[in-house]
Enzyme design. Structure first.
Site, PDB file in Angstrom:
ATOM      1  N   ASP A 182       0.747  -1.294   0.008  1.00  8.64           N
ATOM      2  CA  ASP A 182      -0.009   0.163  -0.015  1.00  8.64           C
ATOM      3  C   ASP A 182       0.794   1.140   0.045  1.00  8.64           C
ATOM      4  O   ASP A 182       2.176   1.226  -0.251  1.00  8.64           O
ATOM      5  CB  ASP A 182      -0.900   0.131   1.321  1.00  8.64           C
ATOM      6  N   HIS A 253      -2.814   3.181  -4.866  1.00  8.50           N
ATOM      7  CA  HIS A 253      -2.129   2.762  -3.499  1.00  8.50           C
ATOM      8  C   HIS A 253      -0.607   2.201  -3.586  1.00  8.50           C
ATOM      9  O   HIS A 253      -0.384   1.189  -3.072  1.00  8.50           O
ATOM     10  CB  HIS A 253      -3.337   1.833  -2.618  1.00  8.50           C
ATOM     11  N   ASP A 316      -8.619  -0.425  -6.578  1.00  3.74           N
ATOM     12  CA  ASP A 316      -9.502   0.543  -5.827  1.00  3.74           C
ATOM     13  C   ASP A 316      -8.828   2.259  -5.800  1.00  3.74           C
ATOM     14  O   ASP A 316      -7.570   2.346  -5.541  1.00  3.74           O
ATOM     15  CB  ASP A 316      -9.766   0.065  -4.478  1.00  3.74           C
ATOM     16  N   GLU A 317      -9.717   3.013  -5.706  1.00  2.00           N
ATOM     17  CA  GLU A 317      -9.423   4.449  -5.427  1.00  2.00           C
ATOM     18  C   GLU A 317      -8.057   4.842  -6.128  1.00  2.00           C
ATOM     19  O   GLU A 317      -7.233   5.060  -5.454  1.00  2.00           O
ATOM     20  CB  GLU A 317      -9.015   4.547  -4.022  1.00  2.00           C
ATOM     21  N   GLU A 460      -4.835   0.976  10.128  1.00  2.00           N
ATOM     22  CA  GLU A 460      -4.257   2.134  10.342  1.00  2.00           C
ATOM     23  C   GLU A 460      -4.330   2.521  11.797  1.00  2.00           C
ATOM     24  O   GLU A 460      -3.164   2.955  12.321  1.00  2.00           O
ATOM     25  CB  GLU A 460      -5.177   3.322   9.685  1.00  2.00           C
TER      26      GLU A 460
END
Length: 537
Positions: A182, A253, A316-317, A460
């Site tokens: 990531d 990411h 993703d994203e 996180e």
């Protein structure tokens, strides 16, 4: 097959997940120093697993003997129960565990573990153990029953991952989805590109608080696995019927990869650090041939190390601002006949998916609005069930990962003593149990596209094994139940869970004990209005 809907007659029958069919029988079977296993061909792995679990805690050797009263056998007549189904009979005269496939025997071993007295799960030697008399026929409703653990945000050693696997196996989950890369860390060893872990595996500090926080802990964090460690984990999990599915995400990411190899980005001369924030990083991969070749090599090493039939490639994203401002990206979009740089997202995923397919594997990707994935991709749908069914209508196989019912980094409750968690939502056991894998009533054929579901634990705010297990259990028990069997019977599950908690306690799982707070408690005061996956994956 009919289900038992009344409370179990004895606490040891509080099985999670609930077997498809369970009937009590008189008496039980005593395991002691004289007990011998009769192990038929093909059942050796299950016998070894049973000994692995029981011998250290009980001292029972459970050696093989042709006249053993405890029988483990592969029986083709049970083919109707599928690869993971099994039959188990316990009487005073013996135990018979049968399955059409060795994997089914592994599932039966976990049921045997749950049938034993709770103390048998802990290191408390006993001269004998008693199995209650039962007749069980069992098989799962869904082939994908998993749990994602994010080791990119906060690294966990392989020694802990093995324990994590054992807890998954106890609940008949069969997939460990390992989130290896990531923005904040790269944990996957790639021999062709050692800088990925040497530089990308370490960040200088971590945020205190949610995405956008300007407070940091000032403590370096890092770690990476060796090939030998991951190969050992794969073998360990396989012996327990758990497949390790790796995730190496592209084209977003990827800040940790860009810190190690700036030439992969859209600004090759710009030096970047491994990201020290949460949220969605604006930096994404470039779209040159050298970038595609780089990640094809990465995927070659991933597929070489992980024998799983599925390889997760992220997706993703992916912010497109860098592509929109890049002459090289605009040229690539024109060259490929795309309407604009936003379509580079789907194009990039197609390149990676095609490479995975050529390697004989099946690509998995996160569902995203506006990104068209090739039909070879299994879609992991994290937004809403509507996204899942839309993907199924397009012809994708689907794994339900709705954040509102499967994201375990959300707090378990709203109490002020709850440990740091992702803000914006509270996810209790009842909500997890409510995960819905059934298609719209007017579209029953879509059910054939549903592989199953899995939980997600983005890290996180999660640094320690104690915190991982507090957030995971008992919520994962509820998800395991619905993944094994979609029947909705909350009252029955709650009754069995009350008994099952004693097993978690015996295994040292802090399911009801608040883990210690970190040295710098996270400030969760700024909850986002809507969850973005970038804050968690």
């Amino acid at each position: 097959m009919p289900h038992r809907t009344t409370p179990p007659p004895r606490p040891e029958l509080a099985l999670v997940p609930r077997p498809s069919s369970l009937s009590s029988r008189p008496g039980g079977f005593r395991l002691d120093a004289t007990t011998r296993l009769r192990v038929a061909p093909g059942a050796e792995g299950a016998a070894d697993l049973l000994r692995t679990y029981l011998t250290p805690t009980t001292g029972l050797r459970l050696e093989h003997a042709e006249d053993g009263a405890f029988v483990l056998a592969v029986d083709p007549t049970l083919a109707g129960l599928g690869e993971e189904g099994y039959g188990l009979t316990v009487t005073p005269g013996g135990v018979l565990l049968r399955a059409a496939h060795p994997t089914g025997l592994l599932r039966g071993v976990q049921t045997i573990r749950q049938l034993l007295p709770y103390d048998a799960l802990s290191a408390r030697p006993a001269q004998f153990l008693a199995l209650p008399g039962v007749e069980i026929t069992d098989a799962p409703a869904h082939p994908w029953r998993g749990m994602l653990l994010d080791v990119a945000r906060h690294f966990q050693p392989v020694s802990y991952l093995r324990r994590f696997v054992d807890l998954l196996a106890l609940h008949k989950l069969n997939v460990l989805h390992l989130h290896l890369t990531d923005d904040q860390g790269w944990r996957m060893p790639v021999s062709a590109y050692p800088r990925l872990t040497e530089i990308g595996g370490r960040r200088t500090q971590s945020p205190i608080g949610p995405a956008g926080s300007d407070r940091f802990d000032g403590r370096p964090h890092g770690g990476a696995y060796t090939r030998a460690e991951l190969a050992g984990l794969v073998a360990y999990a396989g012996a327990r019927g758990v497949t390790v599915v790796p995730e190496v995400g592209v084209p977003g990411h990827v800040r940790a990869a860009l810190a190690a190899h700036p030439e992969l980005g859209n600004h090759p001369g710009t030096r970047l650090d491994v990201w020290t924030r949460w949220g969605v990083c604006p930096n994404v991969l470039g779209v040159g041939d050298h970038v595609l070749d780089f990640f094809r090599t990465v995927l070659d090493e991933v597929t070489d190390l992980f024998p799983a039939p599925y390889i997760h490639i992220g997706g993703d994203e992916v912010p497109t601002q860098e592509w929109e401002a890049s002459p090289a990206a605009l040229a690539r979009a024109a060259q490929e006949g795309l309407s604009g740089p936003r379509e580079l997202h789907g194009w990039f995923m197609a390149q990676m998916a095609d490479h995975v397919v050529r390697a004989g594997r099946r690509p998995v990707a996160w569902a995203e609005d506006g990104a068209t994935l090739p039909l070879t991709c299994t879609v992991m749908s994290w937004r809403t069930p509507q996204h899942a069914w839309a993907a199924a209508r397009r012809g994708h196989d689907v794994i339900h990962a709705d954040h509102r019912s499967t994201y375990f980094d959300y707090a378990r409750g709203s109490g002020r003593l709850e440990p740091p968690a992702q803000p914006g939502h509270v996810l209790d056991v009842r909500t997890v149990y409510g995960v819905d894998l059934l298609p719209p009533a007017d579209e029953p054929p879509l059910a054939a596209r549903v592989l199953g579901t899995q939980g997600q634990l983005w890290t996180e705010f999660v640094r320690t094994p104690e915190h991982i297990e507090y957030l995971t259990y008992p919520r994962l028990c509820a998800l395991a139940e619905r993944a094994w069997d979609s029947t909705d019977d909350w009252r029955d599950f709650r009754t069995r869970l009350d008994g099952h908690r004693a097993r978690l306690t015996a295994l040292g799982v802090p399911h009801d004990v608040l883990p210690p707070h970190p040295a710098h408690p996270h400030d969760l005061s700024r909850a986002p209005r809507e969850r973005t996956k970038g804050t968690v994956g």
